[in-house]
Design a protein around this motif. Structure first.
Motif, short mmCIF file in Angstrom:
data_model
loop_
_atom_site.label_atom_id
_atom_site.label_comp_id
_atom_site.label_asym_id
_atom_site.label_seq_id
_atom_site.Cartn_x
_atom_site.Cartn_y
_atom_site.Cartn_z
N ASP A 1 -8.31 4.74 -4.17
CA ASP A 1 -8.24 3.31 -4.44
C ASP A 1 -9.47 2.61 -3.85
N VAL A 2 -10.17 3.33 -3.00
CA VAL A 2 -11.38 2.80 -2.36
C VAL A 2 -12.47 3.83 -2.53
N VAL A 3 -13.68 3.35 -2.84
CA VAL A 3 -14.79 4.26 -3.14
C VAL A 3 -16.07 3.66 -2.57
N VAL B 1 -9.80 1.67 -16.19
CA VAL B 1 -10.48 2.82 -15.59
C VAL B 1 -11.05 3.73 -16.68
N TYR C 1 -4.29 -0.98 -15.69
CA TYR C 1 -5.39 -0.51 -14.83
C TYR C 1 -5.97 0.80 -15.38
N HIS D 1 2.04 1.82 -3.50
CA HIS D 1 0.94 2.41 -4.25
C HIS D 1 0.82 3.90 -3.93
N TRP E 1 -14.29 -1.63 -13.14
CA TRP E 1 -13.75 -1.81 -11.79
C TRP E 1 -13.35 -3.28 -11.59
N THR E 2 -12.14 -3.65 -12.03
CA THR E 2 -11.66 -5.00 -11.76
C THR E 2 -10.18 -4.96 -11.41
N ARG F 1 3.41 -2.18 -10.95
CA ARG F 1 2.05 -2.32 -10.42
C ARG F 1 1.00 -2.32 -11.54
N LEU G 1 -7.51 10.37 -9.87
CA LEU G 1 -6.92 9.11 -10.31
C LEU G 1 -7.64 7.99 -9.56
N ILE G 2 -8.37 7.17 -10.30
CA ILE G 2 -9.09 6.05 -9.68
C ILE G 2 -8.33 4.75 -9.93
N THR G 3 -8.20 3.92 -8.91
CA THR G 3 -7.72 2.55 -9.10
C THR G 3 -8.72 1.62 -8.40
N PRO G 4 -8.94 0.43 -8.96
CA PRO G 4 -10.02 -0.44 -8.49
C PRO G 4 -9.64 -1.28 -7.27
N HIS G 5 -9.40 -0.62 -6.14
CA HIS G 5 -9.06 -1.29 -4.88
C HIS G 5 -7.93 -2.31 -5.09
N VAL G 6 -6.80 -1.79 -5.52
CA VAL G 6 -5.65 -2.67 -5.80
C VAL G 6 -4.39 -2.25 -5.04
N SER G 7 -4.51 -1.28 -4.13
CA SER G 7 -3.29 -0.83 -3.43
C SER G 7 -2.77 -1.94 -2.51
N GLY G 8 -3.68 -2.67 -1.92
CA GLY G 8 -3.26 -3.78 -1.06
C GLY G 8 -3.34 -5.07 -1.85
N ILE H 1 0.84 -1.20 0.00
CA ILE H 1 0.00 0.00 0.00
C ILE H 1 0.87 1.25 0.00
#
Lengths: 322, 322
Positions: free
Chosen positions: A257-259, B125, B121, A106, B130-131, B116, A277-284, A103
């Motif tokens: 990374d979380v929404v 986006v 990603y 990220h 969202w995957t 990463r 900047l959106i990422t689909p919950h991938v930091s962890g 994380i």
């Protein structure tokens, strides 16, 4: 009567299984491994197990004799919000605090992408347009506020420091000091530190207390040059207020990374929010080998505690939520 | 007769001008400032100047009495390739080695983006998808090969180390040791170290010797999991061979901030190359306040040397090219 451990995970390799078996054997326990597609077999087995290492709520619910459930994730808000998942009140819940490194990488990446205007450059590149010249910022010399000073916050702080951040301010519930921070403040003083934040990193668990902790009023306290990064839980941010601030240029940018909700529906306005900047919950996640190895290390360490009758180091206070 | 310094730059602020004037005054020299849109006035003035601090070749050409030309950039390959730009053989050329920090932050960002899987990603986006779930890598534990161990390479090495890189191997012309590297090798040994490179960072000047130094044969020596980052000069890479390797999945990915030609034409196949992150020559530049401040600091330090009759610390060997 055999003392059984039920392990149902999708990421284990042979060396992980051996490591778990060897640790269990030292306490005279035996391990039964299932993959998530062997769900029926796992469900049939878990009622006799004393320990469960997994991330499947239905298994926990079926574990009538469980004394310990080790969740392989860090965020266990769903378990804390649903006490009915625990068929047995004595069952201790532990989480896995092993996501700090991934994380934090990220977060460093997202911070640099925002500071260096990458969302704009990537738009240009997508249009095959070769033009530079945007004014950029640096982690060197920055003042960062980290909301959450746990394992994740500490790993972020360590990296920001190494990259030359000038001041790293931590905020947590009690204001207790944490390694790597220049100063720490209790949540009650958050309003006083937000105006200093050139970078605000949010890594707080999802609890009633953290719900919309970054409220519309608090977003208004951030300086115009501020960037916000959230790697904790989506509910910690008043998302509509953040969208408004970004679209109005009231703050410089954000990385979420979380929404709320996840998965984010295709038609949601967040996707097209300015400087976001959106990422689909991938930091962890368990997508990094290092994290998988530490996850198993952490379970085995805790299993050592369990076997020796010592308290579990990562026991979660289910009423507190972390 | 007055000893004149001609400064023609677009990024100076008042405090920079004061700093330059104060330094010059200590040597009895006077400074004349122009912006690039005052080109005619600058061209009229420069023939009487002894020192020029700029990035405009036409001014250098007109500087009949110049003893020193300080170029505000790090890469001076164009000047070295065109001796006719120097109207006066005695004129010393210096470059500005102040881009390490900003280029190193770009490099860390690009490395993390590649490791990463951010290009993938960001495609998702862009499609509002969202995957997660892609397997990722980390700087922690990585083996990096840095081709070029000058100021830029050293700043990159320092940051990779702080982020937990396992091994940092430097390659330079002579193999001389450099701060922050676990080992350094001469260019002749490049073929032997490339198979170890999980991350290859190229920060070499554009010279005859570095032209296509990353050749098709050398790309073939890289492991499949390797990522390549070039922040030096586009000509150092056999671009067609790199495109072929990326499109065939022979290496994991690349980030090019420098290409051939620049600007890259809209129809160039590089734009659509697989697992390639393109940025429009923005890793360095004077877009960061820190870099602008250090640029002026460096000129003033060198002006102190000049006034005292000491050798100039950043004098470029024009036949060598850096």
């Amino acid at each position: 009567m055999s003392r059984d451990i039920c392990v149902c995970l999708d990421f284990l390799e042979d060396h992980h299984r051996t490591q778990i078996e060897n640790t269990a054997a030292r306490g005279g326990m035996s391990v039964h491994f299932f993959t998530p597609d062997q769900r029926e077999q796992a469900l049939a087995f878990v009622p006799q197990a004393e320990v469960l290492y997994s991330n499947i709520p239905a298994l926990l619910q079926a574990g009538r004799q469980l004394k310990w459930y080790c969740c392989c994730y860090a965020g266990v808000d769903n378990y804390c919000a649903h006490p009915e998942l625990f068929p047995n009140d004595e069952c201790v819940l532990t989480n896995s605090n092993v996501y700090g490194l991934t994380i934090a990488e990220h977060t460093v990446m997202a911070a640099l992408m925002l500071l260096r205007r990458m969302p704009e450059y990537m738009d240009r590149v997508a249009r095959h347009e070769w033009t530079g010249g945007l004014a950029i910022g640096s982690i060197h010399g920055i003042t960062a506020v980290l909301l959450g000073t746990g394992q994740i916050g500490q790993c972020v702080a360590e990296r920001l420091r190494a990259l030359g951040a000038a001041r790293i301010i931590g905020v947590n519930r009690s204001g207790r000091p944490a390694p790597g921070f220049d100063e720490t403040h209790p949540t009650g003083e958050l309003d006083a530190v937000l105006p200093k934040a050139e970078l605000l990193v949010m890594a707080v668990p999802g609890t009633g207390e953290t719900r919309h902790i970054l409220s519309r009023e608090r977003i208004a306290l951030l300086p115009e040059r501020a960037y916000v990064i959230n790697v904790g839980r989506g509910g910690a941010v008043d998302q509509q207020a953040l969208m408004d601030a970004l679209n109005a240029g009231r703050i410089a940018g954000a990385a979420l990374d979380v929404v709320e909700p996840e998965p984010l529906p295709p038609e949601h306005p967040l996707w097209e929010t300015k400087n976001l900047l959106i990422t689909p919950h991938v930091s962890g996640n368990l997508t990094l080998a290092y994290t998988r190895d530490r996850n198993v290390d952490s379970f085995c360490e805790e299993l050592g505690n369990y076997i020796a009758g010592r308290p579990l180091a990562h026991a979660v206070d289910r009423t507190r939520g972390y």
